[in-house]
Design a protein around this motif. Structure first.
Motif, PDB file in Angstrom:
ATOM      1  N   THR A   1     -14.664  -8.312 -19.152  1.00 56.58           N
ATOM      2  CA  THR A   1     -13.441  -8.760 -18.501  1.00 56.58           C
ATOM      3  C   THR A   1     -12.945  -7.643 -17.585  1.00 56.58           C
ATOM      4  O   THR A   1     -12.300  -6.691 -18.024  1.00 56.58           O
ATOM      5  N   PHE A   2     -13.253  -7.785 -16.327  1.00 55.65           N
ATOM      6  CA  PHE A   2     -13.009  -6.730 -15.346  1.00 55.65           C
ATOM      7  C   PHE A   2     -11.548  -6.304 -15.303  1.00 55.65           C
ATOM      8  O   PHE A   2     -11.238  -5.120 -15.174  1.00 55.65           O
ATOM      9  N   SER A   3     -10.640  -7.243 -15.449  1.00 57.87           N
ATOM     10  CA  SER A   3      -9.217  -6.947 -15.314  1.00 57.87           C
ATOM     11  C   SER A   3      -8.679  -6.087 -16.466  1.00 57.87           C
ATOM     12  O   SER A   3      -7.562  -5.590 -16.383  1.00 57.87           O
ATOM     13  N   ASN A   4      -9.457  -5.886 -17.503  1.00 58.43           N
ATOM     14  CA  ASN A   4      -9.050  -5.042 -18.622  1.00 58.43           C
ATOM     15  C   ASN A   4      -9.352  -3.567 -18.401  1.00 58.43           C
ATOM     16  O   ASN A   4      -9.060  -2.738 -19.261  1.00 58.43           O
ATOM     17  N   TYR A   5      -9.946  -3.250 -17.260  1.00 57.06           N
ATOM     18  CA  TYR A   5     -10.435  -1.892 -17.033  1.00 57.06           C
ATOM     19  C   TYR A   5      -9.787  -1.242 -15.811  1.00 57.06           C
ATOM     20  O   TYR A   5      -9.631  -1.879 -14.762  1.00 57.06           O
ATOM     21  N   VAL A   6      -9.430   0.012 -15.965  1.00 54.12           N
ATOM     22  CA  VAL A   6      -9.097   0.853 -14.819  1.00 54.12           C
ATOM     23  C   VAL A   6     -10.409   1.172 -14.090  1.00 54.12           C
ATOM     24  O   VAL A   6     -11.441   1.389 -14.719  1.00 54.12           O
ATOM     25  N   VAL A   7     -10.371   1.221 -12.780  1.00 54.82           N
ATOM     26  CA  VAL A   7     -11.560   1.543 -11.988  1.00 54.82           C
ATOM     27  C   VAL A   7     -11.324   2.836 -11.209  1.00 54.82           C
ATOM     28  O   VAL A   7     -10.265   3.036 -10.612  1.00 54.82           O
ATOM     29  N   GLY A   8     -12.300   3.698 -11.262  1.00 49.41           N
ATOM     30  CA  GLY A   8     -12.237   4.935 -10.507  1.00 49.41           C
ATOM     31  C   GLY A   8     -13.421   5.065  -9.568  1.00 49.41           C
ATOM     32  O   GLY A   8     -14.488   4.471  -9.810  1.00 49.41           O
ATOM     33  N   TRP A   9     -13.235   5.819  -8.519  1.00 53.37           N
ATOM     34  CA  TRP A   9     -14.328   6.153  -7.594  1.00 53.37           C
ATOM     35  C   TRP A   9     -14.515   7.668  -7.597  1.00 53.37           C
ATOM     36  O   TRP A   9     -13.532   8.426  -7.529  1.00 53.37           O
ATOM     37  N   PHE A  10     -15.758   8.077  -7.651  1.00 57.25           N
ATOM     38  CA  PHE A  10     -16.127   9.487  -7.649  1.00 57.25           C
ATOM     39  C   PHE A  10     -17.242   9.676  -6.630  1.00 57.25           C
ATOM     40  O   PHE A  10     -17.866   8.705  -6.189  1.00 57.25           O
ATOM     41  N   ARG A  11     -17.497  10.921  -6.293  1.00 55.09           N
ATOM     42  CA  ARG A  11     -18.622  11.218  -5.392  1.00 55.09           C
ATOM     43  C   ARG A  11     -19.258  12.538  -5.787  1.00 55.09           C
ATOM     44  O   ARG A  11     -18.614  13.385  -6.394  1.00 55.09           O
ATOM     45  N   GLN A  12     -20.521  12.670  -5.400  1.00 52.22           N
ATOM     46  CA  GLN A  12     -21.246  13.902  -5.688  1.00 52.22           C
ATOM     47  C   GLN A  12     -22.129  14.246  -4.505  1.00 52.22           C
ATOM     48  O   GLN A  12     -23.023  13.466  -4.150  1.00 52.22           O
TER      49      GLN A  12
END
Length: 124
Positions: free
Chosen positions: A28-39
């Motif tokens: 259930t996607f809406s239950n999760y915080v989403v972050g973006w990272f880079r390397q």
């Protein structure tokens, strides 16, 4: 099976734009915080931006503030990273990540699931 798949990376000239997508499946996607990272090559993974479950709270690293925008469409189980005014120093592999119980956070260890990454290369 929880899965995150990034797409939209590529080669762009400095000053250009790209939009990355992060498609989620198996939960259930809406239950999760989403972050973006880079390397970047030879560097540690670094935080880019994050968005709360509802999309109301956003937080960015100072290096991208005003140029990058994180958004999400819970109905489509997808998060986005709109990148404008790209610079050569933005060149990196970009990852999306999801956190089930944490709040919006810049710490990679907060996130439970990660995508495979998508390459962004900005030429000068």
């Amino acid at each position: 099976q929880v899965q995150l798949v990034e797409s939209g990376g590529g080669l762009v000239q400095a000053g250009g734009s790209l939009r990355l997508s992060c498609a989620a499946s198996g939960w259930t996607f809406s239950n999760y915080v989403v972050g973006w990272f880079r390397q970047a090559p030879g560097k540690e993974r670094e935080f880019v931006g994050t968005i709360s479950r509802s999309g109301d709270n956003l937080y960015y690293d100072d290096s991208v503030k005003g140029r990058f925008t994180v958004s999400r469409d819970n109905a489509r189980n997808t998060a986005y990273l709109q990148m404008n005014s790209l610079k050569p120093e933005d060149t990196a592999v970009y990852y999306c990540a999801a956190s089930r119980y944490g709040g919006v956070a810049s710490t990679a260890s907060t996130y439970d699931y990660w995508g495979q990454g998508t390459q962004v290369t900005v030429s000068s």
